[in-house]
Design an enzyme around this catalytic site. Structure first.
Site, PDB file in Angstrom:
ATOM      1  N   GLU A 164      10.552  -4.572   4.600  1.00 28.17           N
ATOM      2  CA  GLU A 164      10.638  -5.974   4.188  1.00 28.17           C
ATOM      3  C   GLU A 164      10.322  -6.121   2.696  1.00 28.17           C
ATOM      4  O   GLU A 164      11.045  -6.787   1.940  1.00 28.17           O
ATOM      5  CB  GLU A 164       9.637  -6.840   4.969  1.00 28.17           C
ATOM      6  CG  GLU A 164       9.959  -7.021   6.433  1.00 28.17           C
ATOM      7  CD  GLU A 164       9.336  -5.961   7.327  1.00 28.17           C
ATOM      8  OE1 GLU A 164       9.069  -4.827   6.832  1.00 28.17           O
ATOM      9  OE2 GLU A 164       9.122  -6.250   8.509  1.00 28.17           O
TER      10      GLU A 164
ATOM     11  N   GLU B 168      -4.696  -7.284  15.253  1.00 26.59           N
ATOM     12  CA  GLU B 168      -4.197  -5.950  14.920  1.00 26.59           C
ATOM     13  C   GLU B 168      -5.349  -4.946  15.028  1.00 26.59           C
ATOM     14  O   GLU B 168      -5.133  -3.766  15.266  1.00 26.59           O
ATOM     15  CB  GLU B 168      -3.604  -5.939  13.508  1.00 26.59           C
ATOM     16  CG  GLU B 168      -2.570  -4.843  13.321  1.00 26.59           C
ATOM     17  CD  GLU B 168      -1.727  -5.001  12.068  1.00 26.59           C
ATOM     18  OE1 GLU B 168      -0.513  -4.797  12.153  1.00 26.59           O
ATOM     19  OE2 GLU B 168      -2.281  -5.337  11.003  1.00 26.59           O
TER      20      GLU B 168
ATOM     21  N   GLY C 143      -4.820  -2.165   5.438  1.00 28.25           N
ATOM     22  CA  GLY C 143      -4.020  -3.308   4.983  1.00 28.25           C
ATOM     23  C   GLY C 143      -4.693  -4.645   5.236  1.00 28.25           C
ATOM     24  O   GLY C 143      -4.851  -5.474   4.332  1.00 28.25           O
ATOM     25  N   ARG C 144      -5.133  -4.876   6.471  1.00 34.05           N
ATOM     26  CA  ARG C 144      -5.708  -6.193   6.803  1.00 34.05           C
ATOM     27  C   ARG C 144      -7.129  -6.361   6.271  1.00 34.05           C
ATOM     28  O   ARG C 144      -7.742  -7.402   6.442  1.00 34.05           O
ATOM     29  CB  ARG C 144      -5.649  -6.427   8.312  1.00 34.05           C
ATOM     30  CG  ARG C 144      -6.291  -5.346   9.150  1.00 34.05           C
ATOM     31  CD  ARG C 144      -5.911  -5.491  10.617  1.00 34.05           C
ATOM     32  NE  ARG C 144      -6.326  -4.344  11.409  1.00 34.05           N
ATOM     33  CZ  ARG C 144      -5.645  -3.210  11.523  1.00 34.05           C
ATOM     34  NH1 ARG C 144      -4.513  -3.058  10.871  1.00 34.05           N
ATOM     35  NH2 ARG C 144      -6.083  -2.225  12.274  1.00 34.05           N
TER      36      ARG C 144
ATOM     37  N   LYS D 102       0.838  -1.197   0.000  1.00 30.57           N
ATOM     38  CA  LYS D 102       0.000   0.000   0.000  1.00 30.57           C
ATOM     39  C   LYS D 102       0.878   1.255   0.000  1.00 30.57           C
ATOM     40  O   LYS D 102       0.681   2.150  -0.791  1.00 30.57           O
ATOM     41  CB  LYS D 102      -0.896  -0.041   1.240  1.00 30.57           C
ATOM     42  CG  LYS D 102      -1.854   1.111   1.346  1.00 30.57           C
ATOM     43  CD  LYS D 102      -2.793   0.890   2.534  1.00 30.57           C
ATOM     44  CE  LYS D 102      -3.541   2.162   2.863  1.00 30.57           C
ATOM     45  NZ  LYS D 102      -4.438   1.997   4.013  1.00 30.57           N
TER      46      LYS D 102
ATOM     47  N   LYS E  73       9.423  -0.959  14.550  1.00 32.84           N
ATOM     48  CA  LYS E  73       9.941  -0.574  13.227  1.00 32.84           C
ATOM     49  C   LYS E  73      10.993   0.512  13.382  1.00 32.84           C
ATOM     50  O   LYS E  73      12.060   0.450  12.770  1.00 32.84           O
ATOM     51  CB  LYS E  73       8.794   0.022  12.385  1.00 32.84           C
ATOM     52  CG  LYS E  73       7.973  -0.956  11.613  1.00 32.84           C
ATOM     53  CD  LYS E  73       7.155  -0.159  10.583  1.00 32.84           C
ATOM     54  CE  LYS E  73       5.888  -0.879  10.205  1.00 32.84           C
ATOM     55  NZ  LYS E  73       4.976  -0.049   9.403  1.00 32.84           N
TER      56      LYS E  73
ATOM     57  N   HIS F 169      -4.782 -34.176  17.721  1.00 35.55           N
ATOM     58  CA  HIS F 169      -3.689 -35.028  18.183  1.00 35.55           C
ATOM     59  C   HIS F 169      -2.566 -34.199  18.793  1.00 35.55           C
ATOM     60  O   HIS F 169      -1.451 -34.670  18.956  1.00 35.55           O
ATOM     61  CB  HIS F 169      -3.162 -35.869  17.016  1.00 35.55           C
ATOM     62  CG  HIS F 169      -4.232 -36.771  16.471  1.00 35.55           C
ATOM     63  ND1 HIS F 169      -4.365 -38.080  16.862  1.00 35.55           N
ATOM     64  CD2 HIS F 169      -5.260 -36.505  15.631  1.00 35.55           C
ATOM     65  CE1 HIS F 169      -5.425 -38.601  16.247  1.00 35.55           C
ATOM     66  NE2 HIS F 169      -5.977 -37.667  15.502  1.00 35.55           N
TER      67      HIS F 169
HETATM   68  C1  G6Q Z   1      -2.395  -4.009   8.161  1.00 39.45           C
HETATM   69  C2  G6Q Z   1      -1.150  -3.392   8.553  1.00 39.45           C
HETATM   70  C3  G6Q Z   1       0.098  -4.046   8.013  1.00 39.45           C
HETATM   71  C4  G6Q Z   1       0.412  -3.724   6.557  1.00 39.45           C
HETATM   72  C5  G6Q Z   1       1.834  -4.143   6.265  1.00 39.45           C
HETATM   73  C6  G6Q Z   1       2.217  -3.927   4.831  1.00 39.45           C
HETATM   74  O1  G6Q Z   1      -3.490  -3.615   8.431  1.00 39.45           O
HETATM   75  O2  G6Q Z   1      -1.212  -2.044   8.256  1.00 39.45           O
HETATM   76  O3  G6Q Z   1       0.081  -5.439   8.160  1.00 39.45           O
HETATM   77  O4  G6Q Z   1      -0.494  -4.349   5.713  1.00 39.45           O
HETATM   78  O5  G6Q Z   1       2.710  -3.457   7.112  1.00 39.45           O
HETATM   79  O6  G6Q Z   1       2.103  -2.586   4.479  1.00 39.45           O
HETATM   80  P1  G6Q Z   1       2.244  -2.129   3.008  1.00 39.45           P
HETATM   81  O7  G6Q Z   1       1.140  -2.723   2.211  1.00 39.45           O
HETATM   82  O8  G6Q Z   1       2.192  -0.626   3.021  1.00 39.45           O
HETATM   83  O9  G6Q Z   1       3.574  -2.626   2.513  1.00 39.45           O
END
Ligand code: G6Q
Length: 538
Positions: free
Chosen positions: A213, A354, A268-269, A207, A505, A385
């Protein structure tokens, strides 16, 4: 400061009621009402939800519904669907529900209907997905794309992986899908080791397009492609960006013509139905993808319109609040009896934890009650199990959500009947247990009797659907999204920000250069010692 929730009459009524309910056993509740199993169930968007094995009575449900009213759940749902900026700490609307609405629907943010842009992106995704699937989109050297690698993390990874695994039986098996998320180079190395760069397409899903990462993995992907194809012009044929940040996409070297956008009102989620779902669409095709969106939409509409006593996500959310705040549970185990849903619990962990893992209310007041429960789980029957022992006989109360399907994708008798026998048996055993007398009647030696007693009275719910289809998956994910929303509305937290991920972070950014230099260290003595050890041995 005392927060208002625990001061509410409806909350206090539930506390009082919970004390009375402490002596109630599911055995008795079922004996008292032979129709309980038929009555305490609700069906929506293809999902049948049996909550008869929850430790509730009609009085409990009425009290929970009164709490929902007192907390303004209806108004909060309307505010979300109405495009209000309910994510106040980030000053954003929350409109993932718009992403799956059909053409002709209208969702307005800042006076503008977002639906034309939503469908424009969906149409562009469809054209692109089709061209990869039918082989008309080829790599730089003219070879057909056979591998699709999604590079993203968190919300830009968990939905795509989960959906791909869940819908594998609908996927084009000629295409290989891989998902790289971890900054650990092992993830990238293992995902690409057997792939041919000439036939590989990277979807860089971020996003912000600044996530450390993802940018690190994207840079490695770029180098991997260039190393094999030897020409910058190859990037356009092997990289696609999924982002809201065109400037950063261009800076990375991806042509913005190869970019699929989304908007700041998609968290994001909550983004698996935005362009972040491109890998899913390439896997199952635009039509199946639309079926998935329709499944989401059916549940969205149910949540928006159904009265709460028949509203599946609202009931699920209220039961979570009940179990946690009044019966003392800390977690919810989500136990899918379907191997295709192997990543579903991991997906839910982010969605739920989250969102509602918050310690202050929307106005910044510290809460004086439990907020978001811990979600965890594994597919059944494997968990039986392993950790189910603790659920059956341990000292902790662990409400379970069982998820099962009447039909399997594979005709392999007797597997599916056995699978279903197991899920039904587990819910039954948890609820009713086995008394000491029953154990004795089996001829058990007296010394072993206490070990073989199952107390029972352990709450569970069962989600039973006909088949795991794209539409069912959509409905299932939307169900949990809205259950999480319901819980957040009761807790009065903002489920749509995630400030708690910031500190780590920032500290990582500070530590990274220290690992490769001999600079003075100004951390605590533990961190300093660990850094020195790493420096000496790396
Ligand atoms: C989700 C969070 C988080 C996010 C990641 C990736 O709700 O905000 O998990 O999706 O940090 O972020 P980007 O899509 O910006 O790389």
């Amino acid at each position: 400061m005392t927060s208002r929730l625990t001061e509410r009459a409806t909350w206090k009524a539930l506390e009082k009621h919970a004390t009375a309910m402490r002596g109630a056993h599911l055995r008795q509740l079922f004996a008292d009402d032979p129709k309980r199993g038929e009555r305490l169930a609700v069906e929506a968007a293809g999902l049948y939800y049996d909550y008869a094995k929850q430790r509730v009575t009609d009085e409990t449900l009425q009290a929970l519904l009164a709490l929902a009213d007192a907390c303004g759940l209806r108004a909060k749902i309307d505010a979300m669907f109405g495009g209000e900026k309910i994510n106040a700490t980030e000053n954003r609307a929350v409109l993932h529900v718009a992403l799956r609405a059909p053409k002709g629907a209208s969702f307005v943010v800042d006076g503008e209907d977002v639906m034309p842009s939503v469908h424009e992106v969906l149409d562009a995704m469809s054209r692109f997905a089709t061209s990869v699937r039918d082989g008309s989109f080829v790599g730089f050297s003219g070879k057909r794309i056979r591998n699709v690698v999604n590079v993203g993390i968190g919300g830009s990874d968990l939905g795509p992986v989960m959906a791909y695994r869940a819908l594998r039986s609908y996927a084009d098996r000629e295409l290989t899908f891989r998902f790289v998320s971890n900054v650990d180079g092992t993830d990238f190395a293992e995902a690409t080791r057997d792939l041919d760069p000439h036939e590989t397409l990277f979807l860089i899903a971020s996003k912000t397009f600044t996530t450390q990462e993802t940018m690190t993995n994207a840079a490695s992907a770029r180098a991997w492609v260039l190393n094999a194809l030897g020409d910058e012009a190859a990037i356009a044929k092997h990289f696609v960006a999924i982002s809201t940040n065109a400037a950063e996409v261009a800076k990375f070297g991806i042509d913005t013509a190869n970019m699929f956008g989304f908007w700041d009102w998609v968290g994001g989620r909550y983004s698996m139905t935005s362009a972040i779902g491109l890998s899913t669409m390439i896997a199952i095709g635009p039509e199946r993808y639309r079926e998935m969106l329709d499944g989401f939409h059916a549940m969205d509409e149910h949540y928006r319109t159904a009265p709460f006593e028949k509203n599946l996500p609202a009931l699920m959310g209220l039961l979570a609040v009940w179990n946690q705040n009044f019966l003392g549970a800390q977690t919810i185990a989500v136990l899918p009896y379907d191997q295709y849903l192997e990543r579903f619990p991991a997906y839910l962990q982010q969605l739920a934890m989250e969102s509602n893992g918050k310690g202050v209310t929307r106005d910044g007041t510290s809460v004086s009650y439990e907020t978001g429960p811990i979600y965890w789980g594994e597919p059944g029957t494997n968990g039986q199990h392993s950790f189910y022992q603790l659920i059956h006989q341990g000292t902790k109360l662990i409400p379970c959500d069982f998820v099962a399907f009447c039909r399997s994708h594979h005709t392999l008798p007797p597997h599916h009947d056995l699978l279903i026998a197991n899920v039904l048996a587990q819910a039954e055993a948890l609820a009713f247990g086995k008394t000491a007398d029953e154990v004795r009647a089996e001829g058990t030696a007296e010394a072993l009797v206490p070990h073989r007693v199952f107390e029972g009275n352990r709450p569970s719910a069962t989600i039973f659907a006909d088949e795991l289809t794209p539409a069912t998956l959509g409905a299932l994910v939307a169900l949990y999204e809205h259950s999480v929303f319901t819980q957040g509305a009761i807790f009065d937290v903002n489920p749509f920000d995630q400030w708690g991920v910031e500190l780590g972070k920032a500290l990582a950014k500070r530590i990274a250069p220290e690992l490769t230099s001999q600079s003075e260290l100004g951390h605590d003595s533990s961190t300093n010692t660990l850094i020195r050890r790493y420096r000496a041995r790396r």
